[in-house]
Design a protein around this motif. Structure first.
Motif, PDB file in Angstrom:
ATOM      1  N   GLU A  59       0.830  -1.201   0.000  1.00  0.00           N
ATOM      2  CA  GLU A  59       0.000   0.000   0.000  1.00  0.00           C
ATOM      3  C   GLU A  59       0.863   1.248   0.000  1.00  0.00           C
ATOM      4  O   GLU A  59       1.928   1.281   0.629  1.00  0.00           O
ATOM      5  CB  GLU A  59      -0.919   0.030   1.222  1.00  0.00           C
TER       6      GLU A  59
ATOM      7  N   SER B  13       0.099   5.329   0.758  1.00  0.00           N
ATOM      8  CA  SER B  13      -0.913   6.279   1.248  1.00  0.00           C
ATOM      9  C   SER B  13      -2.254   5.580   1.443  1.00  0.00           C
ATOM     10  O   SER B  13      -3.308   6.097   1.065  1.00  0.00           O
ATOM     11  CB  SER B  13      -1.046   7.462   0.291  1.00  0.00           C
TER      12      SER B  13
ATOM     13  N   ARG C 279      -3.547   3.117  -0.012  1.00  0.00           N
ATOM     14  CA  ARG C 279      -4.191   2.594  -1.220  1.00  0.00           C
ATOM     15  C   ARG C 279      -3.340   1.462  -1.792  1.00  0.00           C
ATOM     16  O   ARG C 279      -2.125   1.619  -1.951  1.00  0.00           O
ATOM     17  CB  ARG C 279      -4.357   3.693  -2.271  1.00  0.00           C
TER      18      ARG C 279
END
Length: 268
Positions: free
Chosen positions: A163, A165, A167
């Motif tokens: 991931e 940030s 996301r």
């Protein structure tokens, strides 16, 4: 504390006489060797034992008196710190000193994640045994940075998710520890990035700040767990290692860009 950019990996070529013996890959396992271990002075500062009596918090050491990580699934804001001089490590702010955090780990700069802050004190994850060891260091003589990356290893699904940030930027099937030598669970971090100078099954090895729970030693070393590549794709999705996490080539390429000190969550 001085603030700098996120610590970038500098791939260090490691020879057999130094750290390559420290991490593995023979028989598909993980291990370590103390041949490349630094024994630098413990440094000064703080109370507790004299510097010579405070062991260095490295992957080679087992620390006594280190507080356990009580939130092994807890996220942070990505703050990581690097001691510019050997930092005294305490069991609580201004409490008992039980270790010293050196400026280097496995031949590169020490970067550890901050998991709690109290005033000018930083609680960090340590690379030593027992797994989940933490300690408090004073917020002086530290460089700070923020990393946007976290790594999630799901042992049940045998999957790694990277991931940035918060996301997902990549998902891959991986090979994990077998029933006799399982991959340890909990919250750890990327401790170093090594580029073996000799031919091995992986061009890059990323040792983590955690160790096998069933092997006190492997290949003559401390049983350090790592993320690394593997040339045989048939192993991915299986539980076949001595505790390390084997990843596909494209995953290894992505992981090699993850800054030192970035959190790695390993779940059952």
């Amino acid at each position: 504390m001085a603030t700098i950019r996120a610590p970038r990996h500098s791939l260090r070529a490691v020879t057999a006489g130094a750290i390559i013996a420290a991490l593995i890959l023979s028989a598909g396992g993980c291990g370590g060797s103390s041949s490349g271990h630094s024994t630098a002075s413990a440094g000064t500062g703080g109370g507790g034992p004299a510097p010579a009596e405070a062991p260095e918090a490295t992957t080679y050491k087992t620390l006594s008196g280190a507080p356990a990580d009580t939130t092994p699934d807890g996220a942070t804001d990505g703050l990581v710190v690097h001691p510019t001089s050997p930092a005294p490590v305490f069991d609580r702010p201004a409490g008992h000193r039980f270790a010293t955090l050196p400026t280097t780990e496995l031949g590169g700069p020490t970067w550890v994640p901050v998991v709690e802050t109290s005033g000018d004190w930083r609680r960090v994850l340590l690379p030593s045994r027992p797994n989940g060891a933490t300690g408090w260091i004073p917020g002086t003589a530290l460089k700070t940075a923020h990393t946007p990356y976290t790594v999630h290893v799901d042992l049940a699904r045998r999957r790694l998710v990277l991931e940035k940030s918060a996301r997902p930027v990549g998902r891959w099937p991986v090979a994990v520890g077998d029933a006799k030598t399982p991959t340890p669970t909990g919250r750890t971090f990327v401790m170093a990035t090594l580029a073996p100078a000799e031919k091995t099954p992986s061009p890059i090895v990323l040792p983590l700040g955690t160790h096998s729970a069933t092997l006190d030693t492997f290949g003559g070393g401390p049983g350090t767990v790592a993320l690394h590549g593997w040339p045989d794709a048939s192993v991915f999705g299986k539980a076949v290692t001595h505790g390390c996490v084997r990843v596909p080539a494209d995953a290894l390429k992505a992981l090699s860009r993850v800054p030192l000190g970035s959190l790695v969550f390993i779940s059952a």
